[in-house]
Design an enzyme around this catalytic site. Structure first.
Site, PDB file in Angstrom:
ATOM      1  N   ASP A 115      -8.381   7.540   9.750  1.00 44.33           N
ATOM      2  CA  ASP A 115      -9.424   6.584   9.384  1.00 44.33           C
ATOM      3  C   ASP A 115      -9.477   5.436  10.377  1.00 44.33           C
ATOM      4  O   ASP A 115     -10.422   4.651  10.362  1.00 44.33           O
ATOM      5  CB  ASP A 115      -9.151   6.045   7.971  1.00 44.33           C
ATOM      6  CG  ASP A 115     -10.267   5.158   7.460  1.00 44.33           C
ATOM      7  OD1 ASP A 115     -11.438   5.559   7.579  1.00 44.33           O
ATOM      8  OD2 ASP A 115      -9.969   4.053   6.957  1.00 44.33           O
ATOM      9  N   HIS A 134     -13.123   4.148   9.538  1.00 44.63           N
ATOM     10  CA  HIS A 134     -12.415   2.986   8.972  1.00 44.63           C
ATOM     11  C   HIS A 134     -12.955   2.652   7.578  1.00 44.63           C
ATOM     12  O   HIS A 134     -13.425   1.538   7.305  1.00 44.63           O
ATOM     13  CB  HIS A 134     -12.526   1.775   9.904  1.00 44.63           C
ATOM     14  CG  HIS A 134     -11.363   0.841   9.771  1.00 44.63           C
ATOM     15  ND1 HIS A 134     -10.800   0.190  10.844  1.00 44.63           N
ATOM     16  CD2 HIS A 134     -10.637   0.437   8.693  1.00 44.63           C
ATOM     17  CE1 HIS A 134      -9.794  -0.570  10.443  1.00 44.63           C
ATOM     18  NE2 HIS A 134      -9.680  -0.423   9.143  1.00 44.63           N
ATOM     19  N   LEU A 135     -12.823   3.617   6.686  1.00 43.53           N
ATOM     20  CA  LEU A 135     -13.335   3.482   5.319  1.00 43.53           C
ATOM     21  C   LEU A 135     -12.265   3.085   4.308  1.00 43.53           C
ATOM     22  O   LEU A 135     -12.535   3.089   3.109  1.00 43.53           O
ATOM     23  CB  LEU A 135     -13.956   4.820   4.869  1.00 43.53           C
ATOM     24  CG  LEU A 135     -15.147   5.342   5.679  1.00 43.53           C
ATOM     25  CD1 LEU A 135     -15.610   6.682   5.107  1.00 43.53           C
ATOM     26  CD2 LEU A 135     -16.287   4.339   5.661  1.00 43.53           C
ATOM     27  N   GLY A 136     -11.054   2.729   4.782  1.00 46.63           N
ATOM     28  CA  GLY A 136      -9.952   2.470   3.865  1.00 46.63           C
ATOM     29  C   GLY A 136     -10.274   1.492   2.759  1.00 46.63           C
ATOM     30  O   GLY A 136      -9.848   1.661   1.614  1.00 46.63           O
ATOM     31  N   ALA A 137     -11.050   0.462   3.070  1.00 50.76           N
ATOM     32  CA  ALA A 137     -11.371  -0.561   2.069  1.00 50.76           C
ATOM     33  C   ALA A 137     -12.785  -0.400   1.531  1.00 50.76           C
ATOM     34  O   ALA A 137     -13.283  -1.288   0.830  1.00 50.76           O
ATOM     35  CB  ALA A 137     -11.205  -1.946   2.678  1.00 50.76           C
ATOM     36  N   ASP A 182      11.412   2.584   6.319  1.00 48.30           N
ATOM     37  CA  ASP A 182      10.975   1.185   6.325  1.00 48.30           C
ATOM     38  C   ASP A 182      12.213   0.315   6.522  1.00 48.30           C
ATOM     39  O   ASP A 182      13.103   0.315   5.664  1.00 48.30           O
ATOM     40  CB  ASP A 182      10.288   0.831   5.005  1.00 48.30           C
ATOM     41  CG  ASP A 182       9.638  -0.546   5.024  1.00 48.30           C
ATOM     42  OD1 ASP A 182      10.194  -1.452   5.690  1.00 48.30           O
ATOM     43  OD2 ASP A 182       8.594  -0.727   4.383  1.00 48.30           O
ATOM     44  N   CYS A 236      -4.224   5.796   7.805  1.00 47.79           N
ATOM     45  CA  CYS A 236      -5.246   4.883   7.271  1.00 47.79           C
ATOM     46  C   CYS A 236      -4.810   3.434   7.461  1.00 47.79           C
ATOM     47  O   CYS A 236      -5.353   2.534   6.808  1.00 47.79           O
ATOM     48  CB  CYS A 236      -5.458   5.129   5.777  1.00 47.79           C
ATOM     49  SG  CYS A 236      -6.295   6.658   5.395  1.00 47.79           S
ATOM     50  N   GLU A 239     -11.872   0.933  18.458  1.00 45.89           N
ATOM     51  CA  GLU A 239     -12.935   1.022  17.460  1.00 45.89           C
ATOM     52  C   GLU A 239     -14.090   0.108  17.858  1.00 45.89           C
ATOM     53  O   GLU A 239     -13.852  -0.977  18.389  1.00 45.89           O
ATOM     54  CB  GLU A 239     -12.396   0.649  16.077  1.00 45.89           C
ATOM     55  CG  GLU A 239     -11.358   1.618  15.545  1.00 45.89           C
ATOM     56  CD  GLU A 239     -10.923   1.300  14.112  1.00 45.89           C
ATOM     57  OE1 GLU A 239     -11.473   0.350  13.509  1.00 45.89           O
ATOM     58  OE2 GLU A 239     -10.033   1.998  13.601  1.00 45.89           O
ATOM     59  N   ILE A 296       0.834  -1.205   0.000  1.00 47.42           N
ATOM     60  CA  ILE A 296       0.000   0.000   0.000  1.00 47.42           C
ATOM     61  C   ILE A 296       0.869   1.255   0.000  1.00 47.42           C
ATOM     62  O   ILE A 296       0.606   2.206  -0.741  1.00 47.42           O
ATOM     63  CB  ILE A 296      -0.950  -0.011   1.211  1.00 47.42           C
ATOM     64  CG1 ILE A 296      -1.931  -1.180   1.105  1.00 47.42           C
ATOM     65  CG2 ILE A 296      -1.707   1.313   1.310  1.00 47.42           C
ATOM     66  CD1 ILE A 296      -2.802  -1.376   2.322  1.00 47.42           C
TER      67      ILE A 296
END
Length: 531
Positions: A258, A281-284, A173, A232, A263, A154
Protein backbone atom coordinates in the site's frame (compact mmCIF):
# COMPACT_ATOMS: atom_id res chain seq x y z
CA UNK A 1 -11.48 39.06 17.33
CA UNK A 2 -12.22 35.41 16.65
CA UNK A 3 -9.27 33.20 15.63
CA UNK A 4 -9.15 32.41 11.91
CA UNK A 5 -8.56 28.87 10.64
CA UNK A 6 -7.91 27.78 7.06
CA UNK A 7 -8.84 24.24 6.01
CA UNK A 8 -6.91 23.63 2.79
CA UNK A 9 -7.61 19.90 2.36
CA UNK A 10 -10.77 17.78 2.38
CA UNK A 11 -12.20 17.53 5.90
CA UNK A 12 -15.74 16.49 6.71
CA UNK A 13 -18.51 19.05 7.12
CA UNK A 14 -18.88 17.86 10.72
CA UNK A 15 -15.29 18.95 11.42
CA UNK A 16 -15.88 22.32 9.78
CA UNK A 17 -18.96 22.75 11.95
CA UNK A 18 -16.95 22.08 15.13
CA UNK A 19 -14.81 25.12 14.36
CA UNK A 20 -17.92 27.24 13.71
CA UNK A 21 -19.69 26.04 16.86
CA UNK A 22 -16.64 26.97 18.93
CA UNK A 23 -16.65 30.51 17.55
CA UNK A 24 -13.76 30.06 15.12
CA UNK A 25 -13.79 32.03 11.85
CA UNK A 26 -13.19 29.17 9.42
CA UNK A 27 -12.37 29.27 5.70
CA UNK A 28 -12.97 25.91 4.02
CA UNK A 29 -11.21 25.50 0.65
CA UNK A 30 -10.57 21.74 0.29
CA UNK A 31 -8.66 22.05 -3.02
CA UNK A 32 -6.40 24.91 -1.98
CA UNK A 33 -3.60 22.62 -0.77
CA UNK A 34 -2.76 21.75 -4.36
CA UNK A 35 -2.47 25.43 -5.38
CA UNK A 36 0.85 26.37 -3.78
CA UNK A 37 0.96 29.96 -5.02
CA UNK A 38 -2.56 30.83 -3.91
CA UNK A 39 -1.96 29.20 -0.53
CA UNK A 40 1.23 31.25 -0.11
CA UNK A 41 -0.67 34.44 -0.84
CA UNK A 42 -3.38 33.69 1.74
CA UNK A 43 -1.61 32.01 4.65
CA UNK A 44 -0.64 35.25 6.44
CA UNK A 45 -4.30 35.87 7.29
CA UNK A 46 -4.76 32.79 9.49
CA UNK A 47 -4.05 31.66 13.05
CA UNK A 48 -4.55 27.97 12.29
CA UNK A 49 -4.06 25.65 9.32
CA UNK A 50 -5.93 22.32 9.19
CA UNK A 51 -4.59 19.84 6.62
CA UNK A 52 -4.43 16.25 5.48
CA UNK A 53 -1.63 15.09 3.16
CA UNK A 54 -2.18 17.22 0.03
CA UNK A 55 -1.06 20.50 1.61
CA UNK A 56 2.70 20.85 2.01
CA UNK A 57 3.58 23.09 4.97
CA UNK A 58 7.06 23.87 3.70
CA UNK A 59 9.62 26.26 5.14
CA UNK A 60 8.63 28.75 2.45
CA UNK A 61 4.97 28.56 3.44
CA UNK A 62 5.79 28.84 7.14
CA UNK A 63 7.91 31.95 6.47
CA UNK A 64 4.85 33.61 4.94
CA UNK A 65 2.60 32.52 7.83
CA UNK A 66 3.13 35.62 9.93
CA UNK A 67 0.09 35.00 12.17
CA UNK A 68 0.04 31.20 12.20
CA UNK A 69 0.01 29.61 15.66
CA UNK A 70 -0.96 26.00 15.01
CA UNK A 71 -0.92 23.43 12.20
CA UNK A 72 -3.28 20.50 12.67
CA UNK A 73 -2.70 17.33 10.64
CA UNK A 74 -5.74 15.06 10.40
CA UNK A 75 -3.81 11.79 10.56
CA UNK A 76 -0.57 10.52 12.07
CA UNK A 77 2.07 11.24 9.42
CA UNK A 78 3.57 14.73 9.40
CA UNK A 79 6.05 14.24 6.56
CA UNK A 80 4.32 17.10 4.73
CA UNK A 81 5.11 19.58 7.52
CA UNK A 82 8.53 21.17 8.05
CA UNK A 83 8.54 20.68 11.81
CA UNK A 84 11.91 22.35 12.52
CA UNK A 85 10.79 25.44 10.62
CA UNK A 86 7.46 25.49 12.47
CA UNK A 87 9.18 25.04 15.85
CA UNK A 88 11.64 27.82 15.15
CA UNK A 89 8.75 30.16 14.42
CA UNK A 90 6.77 29.08 17.47
CA UNK A 91 4.07 27.25 15.52
CA UNK A 92 2.65 24.15 17.19
CA UNK A 93 2.23 21.07 15.00
CA UNK A 94 -0.51 18.66 16.08
CA UNK A 95 -1.51 15.28 14.69
CA UNK A 96 -4.12 12.63 15.51
CA UNK A 97 -2.01 9.55 16.29
CA UNK A 98 -4.66 6.91 16.92
CA UNK A 99 -7.60 7.82 14.66
CA UNK A 100 -6.71 5.43 11.83
CA UNK A 101 -5.03 2.53 13.66
CA UNK A 102 -7.87 0.03 13.19
CA UNK A 103 -8.38 1.02 9.57
CA UNK A 104 -4.70 0.53 8.71
CA UNK A 105 -4.57 -2.81 10.53
CA UNK A 106 -7.68 -4.03 8.70
CA UNK A 107 -6.17 -3.01 5.36
CA UNK A 108 -3.07 -5.10 6.12
CA UNK A 109 -5.26 -8.11 6.88
CA UNK A 110 -7.27 -7.49 3.71
CA UNK A 111 -4.14 -7.37 1.57
CA UNK A 112 -2.83 -10.53 3.21
CA UNK A 113 -6.05 -12.35 2.27
CA UNK A 114 -5.97 -10.92 -1.24
CA UNK A 115 -2.44 -12.11 -1.95
CA UNK A 116 -3.08 -15.49 -0.29
CA UNK A 117 -5.97 -16.21 -2.69
CA UNK A 118 -4.85 -14.16 -5.74
CA UNK A 119 -8.16 -12.30 -5.57
CA UNK A 120 -7.31 -9.26 -7.77
CA UNK A 121 -6.01 -11.40 -10.66
CA UNK A 122 -8.90 -13.84 -10.36
CA UNK A 123 -11.33 -10.93 -10.33
CA UNK A 124 -9.80 -9.42 -13.48
CA UNK A 125 -9.82 -12.79 -15.25
CA UNK A 126 -13.47 -13.46 -14.42
CA UNK A 127 -14.53 -9.96 -15.53
CA UNK A 128 -12.84 -10.74 -18.83
CA UNK A 129 -15.23 -13.66 -19.33
CA UNK A 130 -12.74 -16.37 -18.49
CA UNK A 131 -13.32 -19.20 -16.02
CA UNK A 132 -9.77 -20.09 -14.91
CA UNK A 133 -10.61 -21.94 -11.73
CA UNK A 134 -7.49 -24.09 -11.70
CA UNK A 135 -5.15 -21.19 -12.43
CA UNK A 136 -5.68 -19.35 -9.17
CA UNK A 137 -4.67 -21.88 -6.53
CA UNK A 138 -4.29 -20.13 -3.18
CA UNK A 139 -3.17 -20.98 0.32
CA UNK A 140 -5.03 -20.99 3.63
CA UNK A 141 -4.15 -18.59 6.42
CA UNK A 142 -5.14 -21.03 9.16
CA UNK A 143 -2.07 -22.64 10.67
CA UNK A 144 0.35 -20.38 8.79
CA UNK A 145 2.97 -18.31 10.59
CA UNK A 146 2.60 -14.54 10.39
CA UNK A 147 5.71 -12.51 11.13
CA UNK A 148 4.88 -9.03 12.44
CA UNK A 149 7.71 -6.49 12.32
CA UNK A 150 6.67 -3.79 14.77
CA UNK A 151 4.25 -4.75 17.56
CA UNK A 152 3.10 -1.29 18.59
CA UNK A 153 -0.38 0.18 18.32
CA UNK A 154 -1.23 -0.94 14.76
CA UNK A 155 0.93 -4.07 14.91
CA UNK A 156 -0.84 -5.30 18.04
CA UNK A 157 -4.23 -4.92 16.33
CA UNK A 158 -2.96 -6.97 13.38
CA UNK A 159 -1.72 -9.59 15.83
CA UNK A 160 -5.13 -9.80 17.47
CA UNK A 161 -6.92 -10.17 14.13
CA UNK A 162 -4.42 -12.77 12.87
CA UNK A 163 -4.83 -14.88 15.99
CA UNK A 164 -8.58 -14.76 15.35
CA UNK A 165 -7.82 -16.29 11.96
CA UNK A 166 -6.00 -19.12 13.77
CA UNK A 167 -2.58 -18.06 12.53
CA UNK A 168 0.61 -18.57 14.50
CA UNK A 169 2.08 -15.12 15.16
CA UNK A 170 5.71 -14.24 15.77
CA UNK A 171 7.03 -10.71 16.19
CA UNK A 172 10.22 -8.69 15.99
CA UNK A 173 10.27 -5.40 17.89
CA UNK A 174 13.24 -4.10 19.92
CA UNK A 175 10.81 -2.42 22.34
CA UNK A 176 8.64 -5.52 22.88
CA UNK A 177 9.17 -7.03 26.31
CA UNK A 178 8.69 -10.73 27.07
CA UNK A 179 5.77 -9.86 29.37
CA UNK A 180 4.00 -7.86 26.66
CA UNK A 181 4.64 -10.60 24.09
CA UNK A 182 2.93 -13.13 26.35
CA UNK A 183 0.05 -10.72 26.95
CA UNK A 184 -0.71 -10.21 23.25
CA UNK A 185 -0.06 -13.83 22.36
CA UNK A 186 3.04 -13.70 20.18
CA UNK A 187 6.41 -15.36 20.20
CA UNK A 188 9.17 -12.77 20.28
CA UNK A 189 11.99 -13.45 17.81
CA UNK A 190 15.09 -11.78 16.48
CA UNK A 191 14.72 -10.48 12.93
CA UNK A 192 16.76 -13.19 11.17
CA UNK A 193 14.81 -15.98 12.85
CA UNK A 194 11.49 -14.36 11.94
CA UNK A 195 12.56 -14.04 8.31
CA UNK A 196 13.32 -17.75 8.15
CA UNK A 197 10.12 -18.94 9.82
CA UNK A 198 7.28 -16.74 8.59
CA UNK A 199 4.87 -17.70 5.80
CA UNK A 200 3.59 -14.11 5.70
CA UNK A 201 5.43 -10.96 6.88
CA UNK A 202 3.76 -7.62 7.60
CA UNK A 203 5.43 -4.33 8.55
CA UNK A 204 4.16 -1.89 11.18
CA UNK A 205 7.12 0.36 11.98
CA UNK A 206 7.96 3.98 11.11
CA UNK A 207 10.64 4.81 8.56
CA UNK A 208 13.84 5.68 10.44
CA UNK A 209 17.56 5.23 9.90
CA UNK A 210 17.23 1.92 11.76
CA UNK A 211 14.28 0.60 9.73
CA UNK A 212 15.11 1.91 6.25
CA UNK A 213 15.53 -1.10 3.93
CA UNK A 214 15.03 -3.44 6.89
CA UNK A 215 14.06 -5.98 4.23
CA UNK A 216 17.18 -5.53 2.14
CA UNK A 217 18.49 -7.84 -0.58
CA UNK A 218 20.56 -9.60 2.07
CA UNK A 219 17.50 -10.03 4.31
CA UNK A 220 15.37 -11.25 1.39
CA UNK A 221 17.89 -14.05 0.81
CA UNK A 222 17.10 -15.29 4.34
CA UNK A 223 13.34 -15.49 3.74
CA UNK A 224 11.51 -18.79 3.87
CA UNK A 225 10.77 -19.95 0.30
CA UNK A 226 7.17 -19.19 -0.67
CA UNK A 227 6.74 -16.31 1.76
CA UNK A 228 4.34 -13.45 1.03
CA UNK A 229 5.19 -9.84 2.02
CA UNK A 230 2.69 -7.15 3.12
CA UNK A 231 3.58 -3.49 3.67
CA UNK A 232 0.97 -0.96 4.79
CA UNK A 233 3.38 1.01 6.98
CA UNK A 234 5.92 3.17 5.15
CA UNK A 235 7.62 3.13 1.78
CA UNK A 236 11.36 2.55 2.05
CA UNK A 237 11.16 -0.31 4.53
CA UNK A 238 11.65 -2.82 1.70
CA UNK A 239 14.16 -2.88 -1.15
CA UNK A 240 11.56 -2.97 -3.93
CA UNK A 241 14.07 -3.88 -6.65
CA UNK A 242 15.40 -6.85 -4.68
CA UNK A 243 11.90 -8.00 -3.77
CA UNK A 244 10.82 -7.84 -7.41
CA UNK A 245 13.73 -10.09 -8.38
CA UNK A 246 12.82 -12.54 -5.59
CA UNK A 247 9.25 -12.69 -6.88
CA UNK A 248 10.42 -13.28 -10.45
CA UNK A 249 12.69 -16.11 -9.28
CA UNK A 250 9.85 -17.72 -7.29
CA UNK A 251 11.62 -17.40 -3.94
CA UNK A 252 8.86 -15.03 -2.79
CA UNK A 253 5.35 -16.20 -3.69
CA UNK A 254 3.68 -12.81 -3.64
CA UNK A 255 3.47 -9.35 -2.13
CA UNK A 256 0.87 -6.75 -1.24
CA UNK A 257 1.95 -3.11 -0.95
CA UNK A 258 0.00 0.00 0.00
CA UNK A 259 3.09 2.22 0.36
CA UNK A 260 6.13 2.81 -1.83
CA UNK A 261 9.58 4.36 -1.65
CA UNK A 262 8.41 7.08 -4.02
CA UNK A 263 4.83 8.34 -3.96
CA UNK A 264 2.72 8.85 -5.94
CA UNK A 265 4.05 5.54 -7.27
CA UNK A 266 3.71 5.39 -11.04
CA UNK A 267 6.54 3.02 -11.98
CA UNK A 268 7.46 0.72 -9.10
CA UNK A 269 9.56 -2.43 -9.76
CA UNK A 270 6.67 -4.34 -8.16
CA UNK A 271 4.12 -3.27 -10.75
CA UNK A 272 2.78 -5.86 -13.20
CA UNK A 273 4.35 -8.83 -11.44
CA UNK A 274 2.36 -12.03 -10.83
CA UNK A 275 0.50 -12.19 -7.50
CA UNK A 276 1.50 -8.67 -6.45
CA UNK A 277 -1.38 -6.60 -5.06
CA UNK A 278 -0.86 -2.83 -5.00
CA UNK A 279 -3.07 -0.05 -3.66
CA UNK A 280 -2.54 3.75 -3.63
CA UNK A 281 -1.79 4.34 0.09
CA UNK A 282 -5.30 3.44 1.25
CA UNK A 283 -4.34 2.41 4.80
CA UNK A 284 -6.34 5.21 6.40
CA UNK A 285 -8.96 5.47 3.65
CA UNK A 286 -12.19 4.51 5.35
CA UNK A 287 -15.14 6.73 6.13
CA UNK A 288 -14.78 6.06 9.85
CA UNK A 289 -11.07 6.83 10.03
CA UNK A 290 -11.32 9.98 7.93
CA UNK A 291 -14.17 11.23 10.09
CA UNK A 292 -12.40 10.38 13.35
CA UNK A 293 -9.17 12.21 12.55
CA UNK A 294 -11.03 15.21 11.12
CA UNK A 295 -13.15 15.64 14.24
CA UNK A 296 -10.11 15.16 16.48
CA UNK A 297 -8.02 17.79 14.76
CA UNK A 298 -10.87 20.30 14.82
CA UNK A 299 -11.35 19.85 18.58
CA UNK A 300 -7.61 20.02 19.29
CA UNK A 301 -7.02 23.16 17.25
CA UNK A 302 -10.06 24.89 18.72
CA UNK A 303 -8.92 24.07 22.27
CA UNK A 304 -5.50 25.54 21.61
CA UNK A 305 -6.66 28.70 19.85
CA UNK A 306 -9.34 29.45 22.46
CA UNK A 307 -7.71 28.31 25.72
CA UNK A 308 -4.05 27.53 25.04
CA UNK A 309 -4.49 23.83 25.82
CA UNK A 310 -2.13 21.61 23.81
CA UNK A 311 -3.03 18.04 22.82
CA UNK A 312 -1.19 15.58 20.56
CA UNK A 313 1.52 18.10 19.76
CA UNK A 314 4.59 16.90 17.85
CA UNK A 315 6.84 19.76 18.86
CA UNK A 316 5.42 20.92 22.20
CA UNK A 317 4.36 19.19 25.45
CA UNK A 318 0.74 18.84 26.43
CA UNK A 319 0.47 21.37 29.22
CA UNK A 320 -1.95 24.09 30.22
CA UNK A 321 -1.36 27.70 29.28
CA UNK A 322 -0.70 28.59 32.94
CA UNK A 323 2.02 25.97 33.29
CA UNK A 324 3.87 26.72 30.09
CA UNK A 325 5.82 29.77 31.26
CA UNK A 326 7.31 28.01 34.30
CA UNK A 327 7.65 24.51 32.88
CA UNK A 328 8.96 25.27 29.41
CA UNK A 329 12.69 24.92 30.21
CA UNK A 330 12.09 21.81 32.32
CA UNK A 331 10.05 20.22 29.53
CA UNK A 332 12.98 20.91 27.21
CA UNK A 333 15.39 19.35 29.72
CA UNK A 334 13.28 16.22 30.23
CA UNK A 335 13.10 15.71 26.46
CA UNK A 336 16.90 15.99 26.15
CA UNK A 337 17.50 13.58 29.05
CA UNK A 338 15.18 11.02 27.49
CA UNK A 339 16.74 11.53 24.09
CA UNK A 340 20.21 10.98 25.56
CA UNK A 341 19.44 7.58 27.11
CA UNK A 342 17.26 6.63 24.13
CA UNK A 343 20.12 7.15 21.71
CA UNK A 344 22.49 5.26 24.01
CA UNK A 345 20.18 2.22 24.38
CA UNK A 346 19.85 -0.35 21.60
CA UNK A 347 18.34 -3.29 23.50
CA UNK A 348 14.68 -3.59 24.68
CA UNK A 349 13.87 -1.37 27.64
CA UNK A 350 12.29 -3.03 30.65
CA UNK A 351 11.74 -0.03 32.91
CA UNK A 352 12.14 3.73 33.15
CA UNK A 353 12.46 5.60 36.43
CA UNK A 354 12.38 9.39 36.60
CA UNK A 355 13.54 11.15 39.76
CA UNK A 356 12.28 14.70 40.36
CA UNK A 357 14.28 16.58 42.96
CA UNK A 358 13.57 19.92 44.63
CA UNK A 359 11.48 22.60 42.93
CA UNK A 360 10.70 20.48 39.88
CA UNK A 361 8.95 17.85 42.05
CA UNK A 362 6.02 20.24 42.48
CA UNK A 363 5.41 20.74 38.76
CA UNK A 364 3.19 18.88 36.30
CA UNK A 365 4.99 15.55 36.53
CA UNK A 366 2.66 13.87 34.04
CA UNK A 367 3.79 16.26 31.31
CA UNK A 368 7.45 15.97 32.33
CA UNK A 369 7.21 12.19 32.40
CA UNK A 370 5.54 12.04 29.01
CA UNK A 371 8.17 14.37 27.56
CA UNK A 372 10.94 12.13 28.93
CA UNK A 373 9.38 8.95 27.52
CA UNK A 374 8.86 10.60 24.14
CA UNK A 375 12.53 11.60 24.14
CA UNK A 376 13.60 8.03 24.87
CA UNK A 377 11.48 6.56 22.09
CA UNK A 378 12.16 9.18 19.43
CA UNK A 379 15.21 7.29 18.14
CA UNK A 380 13.07 4.44 16.81
CA UNK A 381 9.74 6.22 16.36
CA UNK A 382 10.01 9.80 15.12
CA UNK A 383 6.21 10.12 15.09
CA UNK A 384 5.97 9.67 18.87
CA UNK A 385 4.71 12.58 20.93
CA UNK A 386 3.85 13.30 24.55
CA UNK A 387 0.38 11.84 24.28
CA UNK A 388 1.28 8.66 22.39
CA UNK A 389 4.56 7.93 24.23
CA UNK A 390 3.05 6.65 27.54
CA UNK A 391 0.57 4.48 25.61
CA UNK A 392 3.35 2.99 23.47
CA UNK A 393 5.45 2.33 26.58
CA UNK A 394 2.53 0.54 28.24
CA UNK A 395 1.75 -1.46 25.10
CA UNK A 396 5.37 -2.65 25.02
CA UNK A 397 5.37 -3.70 28.66
CA UNK A 398 7.79 -0.95 29.77
CA UNK A 399 7.30 -0.14 33.44
CA UNK A 400 7.43 3.60 34.09
CA UNK A 401 7.86 4.91 37.63
CA UNK A 402 8.51 8.32 39.11
CA UNK A 403 10.07 9.42 42.38
CA UNK A 404 9.75 12.79 44.10
CA UNK A 405 12.09 14.13 46.76
CA UNK A 406 12.93 17.38 48.51
CA UNK A 407 16.03 19.29 47.49
CA UNK A 408 19.00 17.02 48.18
CA UNK A 409 21.99 18.80 46.70
CA UNK A 410 23.43 22.08 45.49
CA UNK A 411 20.83 22.49 42.76
CA UNK A 412 17.38 23.90 43.53
CA UNK A 413 15.97 21.14 41.40
CA UNK A 414 17.03 18.45 38.96
CA UNK A 415 15.70 15.47 36.99
CA UNK A 416 17.42 12.09 36.80
CA UNK A 417 16.39 9.44 34.25
CA UNK A 418 17.32 5.78 34.71
CA UNK A 419 16.63 3.18 32.03
CA UNK A 420 16.94 -0.54 32.77
CA UNK A 421 17.38 -3.32 30.21
CA UNK A 422 18.20 -7.01 30.61
CA UNK A 423 21.89 -6.20 30.11
CA UNK A 424 22.48 -2.91 31.93
CA UNK A 425 21.25 0.22 33.64
CA UNK A 426 21.85 3.73 32.28
CA UNK A 427 21.26 7.06 33.97
CA UNK A 428 21.60 10.73 33.17
CA UNK A 429 20.65 13.80 35.20
CA UNK A 430 20.17 17.44 34.34
CA UNK A 431 18.98 20.76 35.61
CA UNK A 432 17.93 24.18 34.37
CA UNK A 433 20.25 27.09 35.18
CA UNK A 434 19.11 30.62 35.92
CA UNK A 435 19.52 31.53 32.24
CA UNK A 436 16.77 29.01 31.41
CA UNK A 437 19.12 26.67 29.54
CA UNK A 438 19.11 22.90 30.21
CA UNK A 439 22.39 21.30 31.34
CA UNK A 440 23.58 17.73 31.79
CA UNK A 441 24.98 17.41 35.33
CA UNK A 442 25.55 13.68 35.73
CA UNK A 443 26.10 10.69 33.40
CA UNK A 444 26.52 7.13 34.73
CA UNK A 445 26.92 8.61 38.21
CA UNK A 446 29.82 10.81 37.05
CA UNK A 447 29.37 14.53 37.64
CA UNK A 448 29.64 16.80 34.60
CA UNK A 449 28.54 20.28 33.57
CA UNK A 450 27.59 20.19 29.89
CA UNK A 451 25.56 22.49 27.72
CA UNK A 452 23.13 20.72 25.36
CA UNK A 453 23.97 21.15 21.67
CA UNK A 454 22.36 20.00 18.45
CA UNK A 455 25.36 17.77 17.66
CA UNK A 456 27.33 16.11 20.44
CA UNK A 457 29.99 13.43 20.81
CA UNK A 458 30.12 11.10 23.82
CA UNK A 459 33.16 8.97 24.68
CA UNK A 460 34.21 6.67 27.51
CA UNK A 461 37.75 5.69 28.37
CA UNK A 462 40.15 4.89 31.19
CA UNK A 463 41.34 7.98 33.08
CA UNK A 464 44.81 8.24 31.57
CA UNK A 465 46.85 11.18 30.25
CA UNK A 466 46.50 12.34 26.65
CA UNK A 467 42.78 11.74 26.06
CA UNK A 468 42.00 15.44 25.55
CA UNK A 469 44.83 15.76 23.08
CA UNK A 470 43.75 12.67 21.17
CA UNK A 471 40.17 13.93 20.90
CA UNK A 472 41.20 17.42 19.87
CA UNK A 473 43.81 16.42 17.31
CA UNK A 474 41.76 13.60 15.75
CA UNK A 475 38.65 15.73 15.36
CA UNK A 476 40.76 18.64 14.13
CA UNK A 477 42.31 16.44 11.47
CA UNK A 478 38.81 15.80 10.14
CA UNK A 479 37.71 19.44 10.20
CA UNK A 480 35.50 19.08 13.29
CA UNK A 481 35.26 22.19 15.46
CA UNK A 482 34.55 21.77 19.19
CA UNK A 483 32.21 24.38 20.69
CA UNK A 484 32.29 23.02 24.25
CA UNK A 485 34.27 20.25 25.97
CA UNK A 486 33.20 18.59 29.24
CA UNK A 487 35.09 15.89 31.15
CA UNK A 488 34.26 13.76 34.15
CA UNK A 489 35.60 10.69 35.96
CA UNK A 490 34.50 8.31 38.68
CA UNK A 491 37.82 8.21 40.53
CA UNK A 492 41.42 8.92 39.61
CA UNK A 493 42.61 6.37 37.01
CA UNK A 494 39.08 4.94 36.93
CA UNK A 495 36.37 5.30 34.30
CA UNK A 496 36.19 8.67 32.55
CA UNK A 497 33.76 10.25 30.10
CA UNK A 498 33.82 13.18 27.72
CA UNK A 499 30.86 15.05 26.24
CA UNK A 500 31.65 17.40 23.39
CA UNK A 501 29.36 20.00 21.84
CA UNK A 502 30.23 20.02 18.12
CA UNK A 503 29.42 22.75 15.59
CA UNK A 504 28.35 20.27 12.88
CA UNK A 505 27.74 16.55 12.45
CA UNK A 506 30.81 14.41 13.09
CA UNK A 507 31.83 12.56 9.90
CA UNK A 508 32.00 8.76 10.04
CA UNK A 509 35.69 8.92 9.16
CA UNK A 510 36.37 10.84 12.38
CA UNK A 511 34.50 8.23 14.43
CA UNK A 512 36.51 5.42 12.83
CA UNK A 513 39.73 7.34 13.49
CA UNK A 514 38.87 7.72 17.19
CA UNK A 515 38.09 4.01 17.44
CA UNK A 516 41.34 3.32 15.66
CA UNK A 517 43.39 5.02 18.36
CA UNK A 518 42.51 2.18 20.74
CA UNK A 519 42.05 4.68 23.56
CA UNK A 520 38.26 4.70 23.78
CA UNK A 521 35.83 2.06 25.00
CA UNK A 522 32.91 3.85 23.38
CA UNK A 523 32.48 6.64 20.82
CA UNK A 524 28.91 7.75 20.13
CA UNK A 525 27.43 10.65 18.18
CA UNK A 526 24.27 12.20 19.63
CA UNK A 527 21.80 14.67 18.15
CA UNK A 528 19.33 16.88 19.99
CA UNK A 529 16.45 19.04 18.83
CA UNK A 530 17.63 22.31 20.34
CA UNK A 531 15.23 25.23 20.12
Amino acid sequence: MAPKVLISDALSEAAVQIFRDRGIDVTFEPKLGKDKEKLLSMIHEFDGLAIRSATKATEKLIEQATNLKVIGRAGIGVDNVDIPAASKKGIIVMNTPFGNSITTAEHAISLMMAVARQIPEANESTHAGKWEKSKFMGVELTGKTLGVIGAGNIGSIVIDRARGLRMKVVAYDPFLSEERAIEIGVEKLELDELLGRADFITFHVPLTDQTRNILSAEAIAKLKPGVRIINCARGGLVDEEALAEAIKSGHVAGAAFDVFAEEPATNSPLFNLPNVVVTPHLGAATTEAQENVALQVAEQMSDYLLSGAVTNAINMPSITAEESKVMGPWIELSKHLGNFVGQMTDEPIQSINILFDGEVSGMNLKALTASTIAGIMRKRNPDVNMVSAPVIAKDNGIKVSTTKQDQSGVFEGYIKVTVTTAERERSVAGTVFSDGKPRFIQIKGINVDAEVGANMLYTTNEDVPGIIGTLGSTLGDHGVNIANFTLGRSVAKGEAIALLYIDDEVPEAAIKALHGTGRFKQVKTLTFDVA
